[in-house]
Motif scaffolding. Structure first.
Motif, mmCIF file in Angstrom:
data_model
loop_
_atom_site.group_PDB
_atom_site.id
_atom_site.type_symbol
_atom_site.label_atom_id
_atom_site.label_comp_id
_atom_site.label_asym_id
_atom_site.label_seq_id
_atom_site.Cartn_x
_atom_site.Cartn_y
_atom_site.Cartn_z
ATOM 1 N N ASP A 157 -53.565 -28.529 1.771
ATOM 2 C CA ASP A 157 -53.963 -29.461 2.879
ATOM 3 C C ASP A 157 -55.304 -29.512 3.110
ATOM 4 O O ASP A 157 -55.869 -28.516 3.291
ATOM 5 C CB ASP A 157 -53.086 -29.152 4.033
ATOM 6 C CG ASP A 157 -51.572 -29.360 3.820
ATOM 7 O OD1 ASP A 157 -50.937 -30.441 3.399
ATOM 8 O OD2 ASP A 157 -50.714 -28.333 3.826
ATOM 9 N N LEU A 161 -57.790 -30.600 6.231
ATOM 10 C CA LEU A 161 -57.997 -31.184 7.756
ATOM 11 C C LEU A 161 -59.318 -31.712 7.855
ATOM 12 O O LEU A 161 -60.273 -30.925 7.575
ATOM 13 C CB LEU A 161 -57.715 -30.117 8.817
ATOM 14 C CG LEU A 161 -56.135 -29.943 8.879
ATOM 15 C CD1 LEU A 161 -55.320 -29.525 7.936
ATOM 16 C CD2 LEU A 161 -55.735 -28.950 10.264
ATOM 17 N N ASP A 162 -59.481 -32.854 8.277
ATOM 18 C CA ASP A 162 -60.894 -33.521 8.667
ATOM 19 C C ASP A 162 -61.132 -33.347 10.065
ATOM 20 O O ASP A 162 -60.347 -32.869 11.033
ATOM 21 C CB ASP A 162 -60.809 -34.841 8.216
ATOM 22 C CG ASP A 162 -60.822 -35.020 6.666
ATOM 23 O OD1 ASP A 162 -61.426 -34.406 5.842
ATOM 24 O OD2 ASP A 162 -60.053 -35.882 6.308
ATOM 25 N N ASP A 201 -58.700 -34.323 12.729
ATOM 26 C CA ASP A 201 -57.335 -33.390 12.544
ATOM 27 C C ASP A 201 -57.675 -32.522 13.667
ATOM 28 O O ASP A 201 -56.919 -31.822 14.369
ATOM 29 C CB ASP A 201 -57.015 -32.752 11.314
ATOM 30 C CG ASP A 201 -56.682 -34.117 10.466
ATOM 31 O OD1 ASP A 201 -55.896 -34.875 10.951
ATOM 32 O OD2 ASP A 201 -57.371 -34.154 9.282
ATOM 33 N N MET A 202 -58.956 -31.725 13.551
ATOM 34 C CA MET A 202 -59.351 -30.408 14.327
ATOM 35 C C MET A 202 -59.532 -30.866 15.581
ATOM 36 O O MET A 202 -59.264 -29.877 16.593
ATOM 37 C CB MET A 202 -60.696 -29.866 13.639
ATOM 38 C CG MET A 202 -60.562 -29.280 12.158
ATOM 39 S SD MET A 202 -62.193 -28.822 11.570
ATOM 40 C CE MET A 202 -62.412 -29.824 10.037
ATOM 41 N N LEU A 217 -56.261 -30.644 17.280
ATOM 42 C CA LEU A 217 -55.786 -29.224 17.334
ATOM 43 C C LEU A 217 -56.637 -28.576 18.463
ATOM 44 O O LEU A 217 -56.080 -27.591 18.659
ATOM 45 C CB LEU A 217 -55.614 -28.572 16.052
ATOM 46 C CG LEU A 217 -54.767 -29.171 14.958
ATOM 47 C CD1 LEU A 217 -55.101 -28.545 13.462
ATOM 48 C CD2 LEU A 217 -53.354 -28.756 15.224
ATOM 49 N N LYS A 273 -64.550 -29.235 7.043
ATOM 50 C CA LYS A 273 -63.392 -29.406 6.619
ATOM 51 C C LYS A 273 -62.628 -28.171 6.832
ATOM 52 O O LYS A 273 -63.058 -26.861 6.960
ATOM 53 C CB LYS A 273 -63.320 -29.441 4.939
ATOM 54 C CG LYS A 273 -64.198 -30.467 4.540
ATOM 55 C CD LYS A 273 -63.481 -31.823 4.747
ATOM 56 C CE LYS A 273 -64.094 -33.156 4.314
ATOM 57 N NZ LYS A 273 -63.639 -34.298 4.444
ATOM 58 N N TYR A 324 -55.077 -20.762 14.601
ATOM 59 C CA TYR A 324 -53.996 -21.676 13.688
ATOM 60 C C TYR A 324 -53.111 -21.088 12.845
ATOM 61 O O TYR A 324 -52.021 -21.629 12.708
ATOM 62 C CB TYR A 324 -55.105 -22.556 12.904
ATOM 63 C CG TYR A 324 -54.457 -23.508 11.758
ATOM 64 C CD1 TYR A 324 -54.148 -24.851 12.319
ATOM 65 C CD2 TYR A 324 -54.281 -23.173 10.355
ATOM 66 C CE1 TYR A 324 -53.646 -25.811 11.514
ATOM 67 C CE2 TYR A 324 -53.525 -24.120 9.695
ATOM 68 C CZ TYR A 324 -53.147 -25.630 10.203
ATOM 69 O OH TYR A 324 -52.674 -26.383 9.258
#
Length: 507
Positions: free
Chosen positions: A219, A221-222, A225-226, A229, A246, A362
């Motif tokens: 996976d 995450l860009d 996405d961060m 979160l 990334k 995370y």
């Protein structure tokens, strides 16, 4: 290069070159004595004439040795027998391979693997032989227009064992050693690439390729996405760079369904300028190595996949550049991390812990068996331990012991430093829950104390590889450490893990 295992007498080997050892002063090793007997004391006569003393690092190539079927016999100096240990064994192998590569023969048969190394068995000797050979022939020249080519490079190498009943053990050890060597090579290649090529996006693409070729889940995450979160400390480091950050997650699902995973977290700063707290110019080029923690995670996952380890392993890589710029984070800024804890950033060059703390928060979602982070984190670790041992700290004594043992088994050693609460005092801030630096005293320890505040929900260890991830000077280049340590750690965990009961679909 092609590798094989054999058991047989050295004088009977049909090979371009047979390699045997000589101890100082002028004492033949057991395989060399067998050659000498078949050659009617030919080697003894050479030693008596003073052609070789047996000093470590020396060698002597002989042609047409009577009674020997090989075209050549290479004598390798081993030093004093009573001082012949792991370091000397590895050095002798490296000397042999360098000389074999220059003889013009395409193959060689090594009897150095039959030598006694104190408290080390056949498995260890063969694994190390595979690692040393690949390390010795390694070259990073892909960016050169004219490559240095070996005239007739070595293409086949045979490791010899004393007894036939050791062949199966040695074959298994060879496969393991070559898998670890492949992981080390990947970590070296990524570390040696310059920052204009090895960007966070490039690391993510390499993770995708690794997943495709070895059946791993992946996976990526860009930035968006961060942001969702709340990975604000990671994103604070990325603000000064035009390169997008990334967040990479790789999964090796080799263990039992539902078994808790071992999680490896690697620092992936693909270039570290220091940000607004700009580093001095000399040797700043070496800050391309600030992603060697990430490289070691990718290398370890590759080795684990090649060995098909029956273990669930997750690799997590937060990756960004740390650059100055109008949007860059400033000293004195206060950022709230994914965990909800606020951080006063007193020095933007202490950025590794800022990207790691969000990654460590995370990984709680994986309910991990344990978490190990790997990072080129502090120059203080270089001052404390030099370039020999990796720094180790953690919140769980048994986990720390397992890593220390893995370092001993792999000869990729670590040394444990204290993580006492007393050191937490240095991270106090008047304006946030904590500062991101604790001053000059005990810099390696206070960096780990910072990370410890984000790891209270699981067993965790931290490996500071600032002194061991690369070499400077004439031999400048990534070392691939601590891939051997991490792989041995996973191998030991896999040996004691619940076995899978059936086939699992990999994502």
């Amino acid at each position: 290069m092609e590798f094989s295992i054999k058991s047989g007498s050295p004088e009977k080997q049909r090979s371009a070159c047979v390699v045997v050892g000589v101890f100082e002063p002028r004492k033949l090793s057991a395989p060399a004595e067998i050659v000498d007997s078949a050659a009617d004391q030919f080697l003894s006569d050479i030693l008596r004439r003073g052609d070789m003393e047996g000093k470590a690092g020396s060698s002597l190539l002989l042609h047409g040795v009577p009674g020997v079927e090989a075209d050549r016999v290479l004598l390798v100096g081993l030093g004093k027998e009573r001082e012949f240990r792991e370091k000397e064994y590895r050095a002798a192998l490296a000397t042999a391979v360098r000389q074999l590569n220059e003889t013009g023969g395409f193959d060689g048969t090594l009897y150095l693997t039959e030598l006694d190394v104190r408290k080390r068995d056949v498995t260890w000797k063969i694994r190390q032989a595979a690692l040393v050979v690949q390390e010795t022939v390694y070259r990073f020249d892909r960016l050169k227009s004219k490559k240095d080519e070996v005239r007739r490079p070595l293409r086949k190498l045979t490791f010899c064992v004393t007894r036939r009943n050791e062949l199966a053990i040695a074959e298994a050890a060879l496969a393991e050693g070559l898998a670890i060597a492949a992981g080390v090579e990947l970590a070296k290649d990524l570390g040696n690439l310059p920052g204009n090529i090895c960007t966070p996006t490039y690391l993510a693409d390499q993770a995708k390729q690794l997943a495709k070729s070895h059946g791993l889940g992946v996976d990526i995450l860009d930035r968006a996405d961060m942001e969702k979160l709340g990975m604000n400390t990671l994103l604070s480091v990325a603000r000064g760079s035009h390169e997008p950050p990334k967040f990479i997650v790789l999964r090796h699902a080799g263990g039992a369904a539902g078994a808790k995973p071992v999680v490896l977290v690697g620092k992936g700063i693909t270039f570290d300028s220091g940000g607004i707290s700009l580093k001095p110019g000399p040797e700043m080029d070496e800050m391309k190595y600030d992603m060697c923690g990430a490289a070691s995670v990718l290398g370890t996952l590759k080795a684990a996949a090649m060995m098909k380890l029956p273990l669930n392993v997750i690799g997590v890589i937060p990756s960004t550049e740390n650059m100055p710029g109008g949007a860059a984070t400033k000293p004195g800024d206060v950022i709230t991390s994914m965990s909800g804890q606020s951080v006063e950033i007193l020095n933007t060059d202490a950025e590794g812990r800022l990207i790691l703390c969000d990654a460590l928060t995370y990984v709680e979602r994986f309910d991990p068996e344990c978490v190990v982070d790997i990072a080129t984190l502090t120059g203080a670790c270089v001052i404390a331990l030099g370039h020999v041992a990796t720094g180790l700290l953690g919140n769980h004594d048994s986990l720390a012991r397992d890593l220390l043992d893995a370092g001993h088994d792999s000869y990729d050693r670590a040394w444990q430093l204290p993580l006492w609460d007393d050191y937490q005092e240095q991270l106090k801030s008047n304006f946030a829950d904590m500062a991101n630096i604790g001053g000059r005293p005990a810099g390696t320890i206070t960096a780990a104390c910072f990370l410890a505040r984000f790891t209270e929900k699981y067993n965790w260890a931290h490996l500071d590889i600032a002194g061991t991830a690369w070499r400077s000077g004439k031999e400048k280049g990534a070392t691939g450490r601590p891939v051997p340590l991490l792989t041995h750690f996973l191998m030991d965990r896999a040996a004691h893990a619940p076995k899978p009961t059936g086939k699992r679909k990999r994502r």
